[in-house]
Design an enzyme around this catalytic site. Structure first.
Site, short mmCIF file in Angstrom:
data_model
loop_
_atom_site.label_atom_id
_atom_site.label_comp_id
_atom_site.label_asym_id
_atom_site.label_seq_id
_atom_site.Cartn_x
_atom_site.Cartn_y
_atom_site.Cartn_z
N TYR A 245 0.69 -6.55 -0.55
CA TYR A 245 1.55 -5.37 -0.60
C TYR A 245 2.94 -5.79 -1.07
O TYR A 245 3.47 -6.83 -0.66
CB TYR A 245 1.67 -4.72 0.79
CG TYR A 245 2.64 -3.56 0.84
CD1 TYR A 245 2.23 -2.28 0.53
CD2 TYR A 245 3.97 -3.75 1.18
CE1 TYR A 245 3.11 -1.21 0.55
CE2 TYR A 245 4.87 -2.70 1.21
CZ TYR A 245 4.43 -1.42 0.90
OH TYR A 245 5.32 -0.37 0.91
N GLU B 19 6.63 0.90 -5.37
CA GLU B 19 5.62 0.39 -4.45
C GLU B 19 4.37 -0.02 -5.20
O GLU B 19 3.86 0.74 -6.03
CB GLU B 19 5.28 1.45 -3.40
CG GLU B 19 4.28 0.97 -2.36
CD GLU B 19 3.95 2.04 -1.35
OE1 GLU B 19 4.16 1.82 -0.14
OE2 GLU B 19 3.47 3.11 -1.78
#
Length: 644
Positions: free
Chosen positions: A366, A454
Site C-alpha cells: 500500500y 493512493e
C-alpha cells in the site's frame, strides 16, 4: 504602609454576602498574601484553599473583581491606589464555605477520560517519534488544574442538565493531547462525542482568556479536537463525509477529496509522471474491449470504472484469457449498477471499463500521499498490508502503517523514500524501483495539486517489477483553476445530479440525509442554521449557500434544487441581509414560488438591510409563507412543518 479596602465573600451553601475589611499590605504582595494577613489579623475563620503560592498548584482560584484569576498570581500593584478589591469564590461549582468550592465535578470527569494506550514498540524494542509531535502536546501539560477555564465555560455554568455529558475545556485539552500523541492507538471518538460532549462547545475563547499558563485552549486544543472527532452534532463533519473520504483519510488523516477521476485517467497521469503501471486502455463497448485485449495480447483484466472502491467483491472486476472472453466480461459489466460500501444504495451505473494486462502478483503493498492537516504537512504512508481496507489496518495494527512527512520546501527526500521502501521489506532492484516510484508519485501529487494520491495495491510481480496496479487521485478543488486538463476529466455521471445542477448556477450545495431544506446566505450562517435545526429536533436535508449577492434567478434555481429532493418536506430560509438585501430576497422568493408552483411549506427568517420592506412584501404576496422572529423560532417551525 498602604491599606486596601477588600470585599471578601463570606458564607456557605445556604447563602452569604460580601464583607468589607481594611487590610494593610506591603509592596510586592499578591492578593493571596493580603488574604493570609486578613486571616491572621481579622478573620481567623476565613476559609481559603491554597498550597504552594508559586502559581503552579492551581489551588487559590477565585473571582477577583469579577474576573476568574489565581490569587497568588494577582499582584496588588496592578490595582489603582485606593481601588476597592472584591474576592469571591469561583461560582460555577457548589460553595463549601467562603472562598472554597467543591470542584469534585472535575475529578469525576478526569476518571472518565480513556487513558493513553501505546502501540507496540518497533522490532528493536524502542519507540520512535518526531520531535514536533512531542512539542505539539507539551503545551497541554502546562495545565495546573486551577479550573478557571471550567469556571467561565457557559455550558458548565449555565446548563446543569448538560453537565453529565460534558467535560469542559480542561478535559478537552487533555483529550486533544492524548489524541495527538504519536504513539497512542485508542479511538476516543465516541467518548468525545457522547460523554465529553464536544459538540456543545461554541468556541468563544473565554477559557483561553483566563488561563494563567497561557495555554491556547481553543485554537490548539478544542478546535482540532472538534475537527477530528465531532460527529452527528457537528455539520462540518457531515460536509466532509459527503465528499466520500478515501481510506487514507479514514485511517486518521484529514484531507478532503472534492474531485475524483477514474482509474484509467489516474493511470494515464501516473504513466506520464514516470510511475510504472500495467499496459491498458479504456473501453466503452464490448467490441472496444475485445480490440484493446487483442492489442495487449495474453491474459487481461476487465475493470469497471466508477468512483468507488470494493469493485472486485461486487463483480466489477473480471479476468479474461483471450479477446473473446474480454468482450464477454465487458458485456457483463457495462450497464450494470455496481453496488459497494462506497456507492449510494442504488449503486452506480458502469459506463466504461479498463482493459489492461494481467499481472502475476507476488506481493501486494500500500502507498499513498495526502495532507496531514494536524501537522500542516504532506505525508507519505506505506504498508505491507496492501489490497486491504487500510482503515482497518490502521485501527487494528497501526504499527504496520509507515509514515514520512515531507519537508515543506524540499519535499520527500531520498532517505525518506528509502526508509519507506525498506519498511516494505523490499531489497535489491525492487528496492530501487520502489524508491524511484515514491519520488515520482510525490512529484505528481504536488504538481497536480492533489489532495490524495493512493496506490492500493502497489504490487511486486513475480518477474520482479514494482507496479501501481490500482490508482486513485483526488484533487483540491480550490486549485483546479490551474489545471484545465484535470477539469476536463470530470465525470458528472458519477456525481449527485443535484450537486451538478447547483454547480451550474454558482450555488454551494451539498445534499444531506434530513427533511428540512435550508436556504441561507453565507457558509457560516449555513453551518449555524444546520446546528439549530438539529437542536430543534430535526435533520437538515442539505447545505445550501446562495451567496451574498444572490439574484432572483439563483433563488429560483435554489428552490428548484430543493423541491427536486423528495426527502425535503419543508424549507427554512434564514438570511442576514447585508450584501443580499431583504427586499431583494423577498422578491426572489415570491417570484420563484409563483413560477415553480411550489407546494412545500416555507419558513422565512430574515434580518438586516430593508428587513421591514422585505417582510411587508412577503405579507402582501398572498403566499402561504410562515415568518419567524429569530433563528430558533424559525427552526422550530420548520421542523414542525416537516413532520406534518
Amino acid at each position: 504602609m498602604p491599606t486596601v479596602s477588600m470585599e471578601v465573600f463570606r458564607g456557605d451553601g445556604g447563602g452569604g454576602e460580601f464583607k468589607t475589611y481594611d487590610v494593610d499590605f506591603d509592596e510586592g504582595m499578591v492578593v493571596l498574601d493580603v488574604i493570609h494577613r486578613l486571616q491572621a489579623t481579622q478573620a481567623r475563620d476565613l476559609a481559603c484553599r491554597w498550597n504552594c503560592k508559586a502559581g503552579k498548584c492551581g489551588s487559590c482560584s477565585a473571582e477577583i473583581n469579577g474576573k476568574p484569576r489565581l490569587m497568588c498570581m494577582t499582584r496588588m500593584n496592578t490595582f489603582a491606589p485606593g481601588e476597592s478589591i472584591s474576592v469571591a469564590p469561583i461560582r460555577t461549582f457548589p460553595l463549601i464555605r467562603d472562598l472554597v468550592t467543591d470542584v469534585s465535578y472535575n475529578y469525576e470527569k478526569a476518571k472518565q477520560v480513556p487513558p493513553l494506550r501505546l502501540k507496540p514498540p518497533e522490532t528493536d524494542g524502542t519507540y520512535r517519534m518526531m520531535q514536533e509531535d512531542i512539542d505539539r502536546i507539551q503545551e497541554f501539560h502546562k495545565c495546573i488544574e486551577c479550573f478557571l477555564c471550567q469556571d467561565v465555560c457557559h455550558v458548565i455554568r449555565d446548563h446543569e442538565e448538560k453537565k453529565k455529558n460534558f467535560a469542559g475545556p480542561r478535559f478537552f485539552i487533555k483529550l486533544a493531547g492524548l489524541d495527538m500523541h504519536p504513539l497512542d492507538t485508542r479511538d476516543r471518538s465516541e467518548f468525545v462525542r457522547q460523554q465529553a460532549g464536544v459538540g456543545l462547545c461554541n468556541i468563544t475563547k473565554c477559557c483561553t482568556e483566563v488561563c494563567p499558563e497561557h495555554i491556547h485552549i481553543t485554537d490548539n486544543g478544542i478546535i482540532p479536537l472538534k475537527e477530528r472527532m465531532a460527529d452527528g452534532y457537528d455539520p462540518i463533519v457531515w460536509l466532509l463525509r459527503k465528499f466520500l473520504r478515501p481510506p487514507a483519510v479514514q485511517a486518521g488523516l484529514e484531507a478532503p477529496a472534492p474531485m475524483k477521476i477514474h482509474e484509467y485517467q489516474a493511470k494515464a497521469l501516473l504513466r506520464e509522471a514516470g510511475v510504472p503501471v500495467p499496459r491498458g486502455d479504456v473501453a466503452r463497448t464490448p467490441a472496444d474491449a475485445r480490440s484493446v485485449a487483442q492489442g495487449l495480447g495474453g491474459r487481461v483484466v476487465v475493470k469497471a470504472q466508477v468512483h468507488a472502491g470494493g469493485r472486485g467483491k461486487a463483480g466489477g472486476i473480471k479476468l479474461a484469457d483471450d479477446p473473446a472472453a474480454a468482450e464477454g466480461a465487458a458485456r457483463q459489466i457495462l450497464g450494470m449498477r455496481l453496488k459497494t460500501p462506497q456507492t449510494p444504495p442504488e449503486g452506480i451505473e458502469v459506463r466504461a471499463v479498463l482493459v489492461e494486462e494481467a499481472s502475476a502478483v507476488d506481493r501486494e503493498l500500500y502507498l499513498s500521499m495526502t495532507l496531514d492537516r494536524a501537522r500542516g504537512a504532506h505525508v507519505v504512508m506505506a504498508s505491507e498490508a496492501g489490497g486491504m481496507d487500510i482503515e482497518e489496518v490502521a485501527a487494528r495494527t497501526p504499527e504496520k502503517v509507515l509514515r514520512e512527512w515531507a519537508h515543506p520546501a524540499l519535499g520527500v527526500q531520498d532517505f525518506q523514500a528509502r526508509h519507506l521502501a525498506y519498511g516494505l521489506a523490499l531489497a535489491g532492484d525492487q528496492f530501487k524501483q520502489a524508491v524511484a516510484l515514491i519520488r515520482s508519485l510525490f512529484a505528481l501529487y504536488l504538481t497536480r495539486d492533489c489532495s490524495l494520491a493512493e496506490v492500493n495495491p502497489l504490487v511486486v510481480t513475480k518477474d520482479g517489477r514494482v507496479l501501481a496496479l490500482d490508482a486513485k487521485l483526488s484533487f483540491d478543488d480550490s486549485a483546479l483553476w490551474r489545471h484545465k486538463d484535470i477539469i476536463a476529466l470530470r465525470d458528472v455521471n458519477e456525481e449527485d445530479p443535484l450537486d451538478v445542477e447547483a454547480s451550474k448556477h454558482g450555488l454551494n450545495y451539498i445534499k444531506l440525509d434530513g427533511n428540512v431544506g435550508c436556504m441561507v446566505n453565507g457558509a457560516g450562517l449555513a453551518m449555524a442554521t444546520m446546528d439549530i435545526v438539529k437542536l430543534a429536533g430535526g435533520e437538515p436535508a442539505n447545505f445550501l449557500d446562495v451567496g451574498g449577492g444572490a439574484s432572483p434567478e439563483q433563488i429560483e434555481n435554489a428552490f428548484r434544487i430543493l423541491s427536486s429532493d423528495p426527502s425535503v418536506k419543508a424549507v427554512f430560509i434564514n438570511v442576514f441581509g447585508g450584501i443580499l438585501r431583504c427586499d431583494r430576497l423577498a422578491a426572489g422568493v415570491i417570484a420563484a414560488i409563483k413560477k415553480l408552483g411550489l407546494r412545500l411549506p416555507v419558513v422565512v427568517r430574515m434580518e438586516g438591510t430593508n428587513v421591514e420592506l422585505g417582510k411587508q412584501m412577503l405579507a402582501d404576496s398572498g403566499l402561504a409563507l410562515t415568518t419567524a422572529n429569530d433563528m430558533g423560532d424559525g427552526a422550530k417551525k420548520a421542523v414542525a412543518l416537516a413532520r406534518g
